[in-house]
Design a protein around this motif. Sequence first.
Motif, short mmCIF file in Angstrom:
data_model
loop_
_atom_site.label_atom_id
_atom_site.label_comp_id
_atom_site.label_asym_id
_atom_site.label_seq_id
_atom_site.Cartn_x
_atom_site.Cartn_y
_atom_site.Cartn_z
N GLY A 447 4.62 25.58 -16.85
CA GLY A 447 5.93 24.96 -16.93
C GLY A 447 5.91 23.54 -17.46
O GLY A 447 6.84 22.77 -17.21
N GLU A 448 4.84 23.16 -18.17
CA GLU A 448 4.67 21.83 -18.75
C GLU A 448 4.37 20.76 -17.71
O GLU A 448 4.44 19.57 -18.01
N ALA A 449 4.03 21.16 -16.49
CA ALA A 449 3.65 20.17 -15.47
C ALA A 449 2.26 19.63 -15.76
O ALA A 449 1.39 20.34 -16.26
N CYS A 450 2.05 18.38 -15.44
CA CYS A 450 0.75 17.72 -15.65
C CYS A 450 0.18 17.32 -14.29
O CYS A 450 0.60 17.83 -13.25
N LEU A 451 -0.77 16.40 -14.27
CA LEU A 451 -1.39 15.97 -13.03
C LEU A 451 -1.09 14.49 -12.80
O LEU A 451 -0.95 13.72 -13.76
N ASP A 452 -1.04 14.11 -11.52
CA ASP A 452 -0.93 12.69 -11.22
C ASP A 452 -2.32 12.08 -11.13
O ASP A 452 -3.33 12.75 -11.38
N ALA A 453 -2.39 10.82 -10.74
CA ALA A 453 -3.68 10.13 -10.69
C ALA A 453 -4.64 10.73 -9.69
O ALA A 453 -5.86 10.55 -9.80
N ASP A 454 -4.12 11.47 -8.69
CA ASP A 454 -4.96 12.10 -7.69
C ASP A 454 -5.36 13.52 -8.05
O ASP A 454 -6.01 14.22 -7.26
#
Length: 654
Positions: A447-454
Amino acid sequence: MMVLSSRLVALALVLYVTAVPAPTGHIVHEVRDIIPRGWTAVRRAEPDMVLPFRVGLVQPNLENIEEYIMDVSHPESPNYGKHWTPAKVASTFRPTKESVDTVRTWLVESGVASERVKLGTGGSWIKVNVTIEEAERLLGTEYYVYQFGEDESHTHVACHEKYHLPEHVSKHVEIVSPTLHFDTKPRGPAGQWQKLGSRDDASASSNSSAHAIGQPGFGTSFPKTTGTVQGIIDQLENCDEQIVPNCLRALYDFDYYPLVPEKNSLAIVEYTPQAYNASDLDIFFGNFSPSQVGQRPILYSIDGGYLETEDGGGFYYNGESNLDLQYSMTLVGPRQPVQLYQAGDFYEGASFGNLLDALDASYCTFEGGDDPEFDATYPDPHGGGYEGPENCGTVSPAYIMSTSYGYTEADLTPAYEQRQCAEYAKLGLMGITVLYSSGDYGVAGIGEACLDADGQVDWFGHTFAPAFPVDCPYVTAVGATRVNPNSTIFEPESACEQIIQSGGGFSNVFPVPSYQAAAVEHYLANYPPGYPDGTYNTSGSRAYPDISANGANYVVAVQGEYYLVYGTSCSSPVSAAIFSAINDARLAIGKSPIGFINPAIYTPEFMAAFNDITTGSNPGCGTEGFYAQPGWDPVTGVGTPNFVKLLALWLALP
């Protein structure tokens, strides 16, 4: 972004500071840094709740598995093509008696009655049902009930942050379940599993489980469509507008008549509720391969898998399977049978684990059923579904297997992924080629989601989100290309950036395999992406895709109409058909199948036999992603296949 009530947030903060110290002599065995997006701890689990406690034992010789597979798969090895028998694979990796005895003794000495402890099928798991109170004492952890959002019917039991094992036991254990993992489907009212494939929503929610992989719209590789198309154009000069089988034959110089189809095998893997529609096959065959009208794939039902969906299907229920079978069957032609591995019933569904159980009995997790933490359980424990026994070692793997499904890597745990990846290596040792679509969201996840810094999945994150299982070093990941608008098939293709973006990137779990190291180093040294540190993994990790094939503007028959379809779901079955023909040619002269192809395709000779793709990129996470460049790149791999050149190279090998 999911917004939680202040009550849940406050409770979560309290729960996170109430850790219980580990027992003396215990060490941390596995850690979960973050809770998957949408889940929140809402209460401690009841002490008398019973858990299906499973201890996955360390499989010996796994540290040597890359050496083993290179020995039979690298063109320069004297043992090239000398694939292992299933018996040799099973004996080489079966857990030792020492591991079984050590874990059993630990459980008994910790107060678990010996008659409760059982060794599972294949010897890889120890099974014992324990209460929450017993599990917390055994593992030095606390179990909580987690809730998805504010829906109190969507709950899951898991432990908090980490769990411990005695130091002398830990070295014999690969994974303990249920513990940290959220590879599970939320339960509905009264504790019943929710029915898969709700017609109310064509896009599955992110809380789908490891055994809801067939949910409409779910996954990294679900085909997209711009809608129906009128007027099919089977002309090579129009392949920039409509891809039909003749376009692919011309693009990849693919023309082959099977010689020994009875010796060869090709399988397409599907997960319920995805299913093909028979009348659509005939519509497609009528236009593009009339002699195949009435021909069907050979069905191998796995854990209740069946052909027809309910309520008439539609693109989101028939599109994937129709696409895979229409193109793979047409390209190999009427002489070569195509197998269909249809996994899971309509209620429980299935996981990659359920598929692997059916292909290799030693992979089955325990006697009488799969591990419910990860996989669908059969017979269906909740009623209404498949009531037969789980399929365990019931399917002899085809020489080529194509799968167009996948997950965001961060949605699963490394231990789960590593254990499954080792099984793909075992299939490679037996001469099986496993292809997976690389994904349709560029450098982003589902769904085009990415990752945060964690490293947590985040719709507003900027860190690239690799996919699984394509990040496993022992599968062949297939990206997508396209014929450029207003161009012909005689001009170079580009990375697919039309409707979908070819998935590619660098794993956060698996290290770079030796066969790929030089290609990855060359790309990063000569064409550095230039993104800030932390944007993607630069520590020497498995990169993908390995190869690519066209994935745009496919004409697919669905429910009596033709749709224009896009995705790496197109690329994988097309590649499978091409490699299957190479297998046929080798088998016809008494040679082995090509097996695990990655060590071969990264050699200079084989790389030159692929059509290098040097234009386009795979955008995502607020960036242009990576760029296609000369040689291997994390957008299109080593390029698209040239059948004639590859056939000559593989026929020349032992």
